[in-house]
Design an enzyme around this catalytic site. Sequence first.
Site, PDB file in Angstrom:
ATOM      1  N   ASP A   1       0.847  -1.190   0.000  1.00  0.00           N
ATOM      2  CA  ASP A   1       0.000   0.000   0.000  1.00  0.00           C
ATOM      3  C   ASP A   1       0.884   1.242   0.000  1.00  0.00           C
ATOM      4  O   ASP A   1       1.968   1.207   0.581  1.00  0.00           O
ATOM      5  CB  ASP A   1      -0.772   0.024   1.332  1.00  0.00           C
ATOM      6  CG  ASP A   1      -2.274  -0.013   1.152  1.00  0.00           C
ATOM      7  OD1 ASP A   1      -2.728  -0.344   0.054  1.00  0.00           O
ATOM      8  OD2 ASP A   1      -2.978   0.286   2.127  1.00  0.00           O
TER       9      ASP A   1
ATOM     10  N   TYR B   1       2.133   4.808   1.488  1.00  0.00           N
ATOM     11  CA  TYR B   1       2.061   5.437   2.815  1.00  0.00           C
ATOM     12  C   TYR B   1       0.823   6.322   2.862  1.00  0.00           C
ATOM     13  O   TYR B   1       0.480   6.977   1.884  1.00  0.00           O
ATOM     14  CB  TYR B   1       3.299   6.296   3.068  1.00  0.00           C
ATOM     15  CG  TYR B   1       4.597   5.526   3.148  1.00  0.00           C
ATOM     16  CD1 TYR B   1       4.788   4.526   4.094  1.00  0.00           C
ATOM     17  CD2 TYR B   1       5.659   5.829   2.295  1.00  0.00           C
ATOM     18  CE1 TYR B   1       5.996   3.830   4.177  1.00  0.00           C
ATOM     19  CE2 TYR B   1       6.867   5.145   2.372  1.00  0.00           C
ATOM     20  CZ  TYR B   1       7.029   4.151   3.312  1.00  0.00           C
ATOM     21  OH  TYR B   1       8.224   3.477   3.393  1.00  0.00           O
TER      22      TYR B   1
ATOM     23  N   PHE C   1       7.814   2.013  -0.699  1.00  0.00           N
ATOM     24  CA  PHE C   1       8.799   2.236   0.377  1.00  0.00           C
ATOM     25  C   PHE C   1       9.442   3.621   0.338  1.00  0.00           C
ATOM     26  O   PHE C   1      10.177   3.990   1.250  1.00  0.00           O
ATOM     27  CB  PHE C   1       9.901   1.162   0.372  1.00  0.00           C
ATOM     28  CG  PHE C   1       9.393  -0.218   0.687  1.00  0.00           C
ATOM     29  CD1 PHE C   1       8.963  -0.552   1.964  1.00  0.00           C
ATOM     30  CD2 PHE C   1       9.329  -1.190  -0.309  1.00  0.00           C
ATOM     31  CE1 PHE C   1       8.484  -1.824   2.252  1.00  0.00           C
ATOM     32  CE2 PHE C   1       8.852  -2.469  -0.025  1.00  0.00           C
ATOM     33  CZ  PHE C   1       8.429  -2.777   1.256  1.00  0.00           C
TER      34      PHE C   1
ATOM     35  N   HIS D   1       9.678  -9.175   5.876  1.00  0.00           N
ATOM     36  CA  HIS D   1       9.392  -7.771   5.570  1.00  0.00           C
ATOM     37  C   HIS D   1      10.295  -6.874   6.406  1.00  0.00           C
ATOM     38  O   HIS D   1      10.652  -7.219   7.532  1.00  0.00           O
ATOM     39  CB  HIS D   1       7.915  -7.490   5.887  1.00  0.00           C
ATOM     40  CG  HIS D   1       7.404  -6.229   5.272  1.00  0.00           C
ATOM     41  ND1 HIS D   1       7.560  -4.998   5.889  1.00  0.00           N
ATOM     42  CD2 HIS D   1       6.746  -5.996   4.120  1.00  0.00           C
ATOM     43  CE1 HIS D   1       7.019  -4.071   5.118  1.00  0.00           C
ATOM     44  NE2 HIS D   1       6.522  -4.644   4.043  1.00  0.00           N
TER      45      HIS D   1
END
Length: 221
Positions: A65, A67, A78, A187
């Site tokens: 997703d 931010y 990221f 992750h």
Amino acid sequence: MNVDIHKSWKPYLQEEFDKPYFKELTEFVKEEYQTYSCYPPGKQIFAAFDWCPFDMLKVVIIGQDPYHGDGQANGLCFSVNDDIAHPPSLMNIFKEMEADLGIQYPKSGNLERWANQGVLLLNATLTVRANQAASHQNKGWEVFTDLVIKTISDEKDKVVFLLWGGFAKQKAKLIDATKHRILTSGHPSPLSANRGYWFGNKHFSKTNSQLEQVGLKAIDW
């Protein structure tokens, strides 16, 4: 939603934009952006494709997703805009990069510098409502981004796919492992990283080693 995508991608994706699900998705996103604060800014929804043309692509990193905090998302997974504090996952990415390659922790969290070198930073969902994680999931974005991953697998050779965390690892089924390199790990989020599933994966040096083995230029992380 204006589907303004780099011309190098159009031969592979144009048909998708005309499909009923994508037209419904477009209407949903338009309404959301008109009604609520949403991220990234409209002009950056397809930034991952603009910064990394199809013919340049040699590495794929898959996020989930964008931010959802103010000013953070810039259309690359990221990544955050310049002068924005680094979110925890990005901090851990940079810490691993620092340990793996012996390079200094970067000041800016803007990953356009990676994308410029052929790293596709692809979120599975390309938009989100402010302060509401996962609010635009299961609206059609995943159908589109799965098609993107499969298209890269089918149409390119010797791409390095970095699948970080359980969600990204599910995308392995879309990738032909006989012609591409798939690297997996936990992750970079604190929950996973602090349990020992992220640090020490050496994905940055492994990626560069793989690229050099097939005659491609390493990424300047």
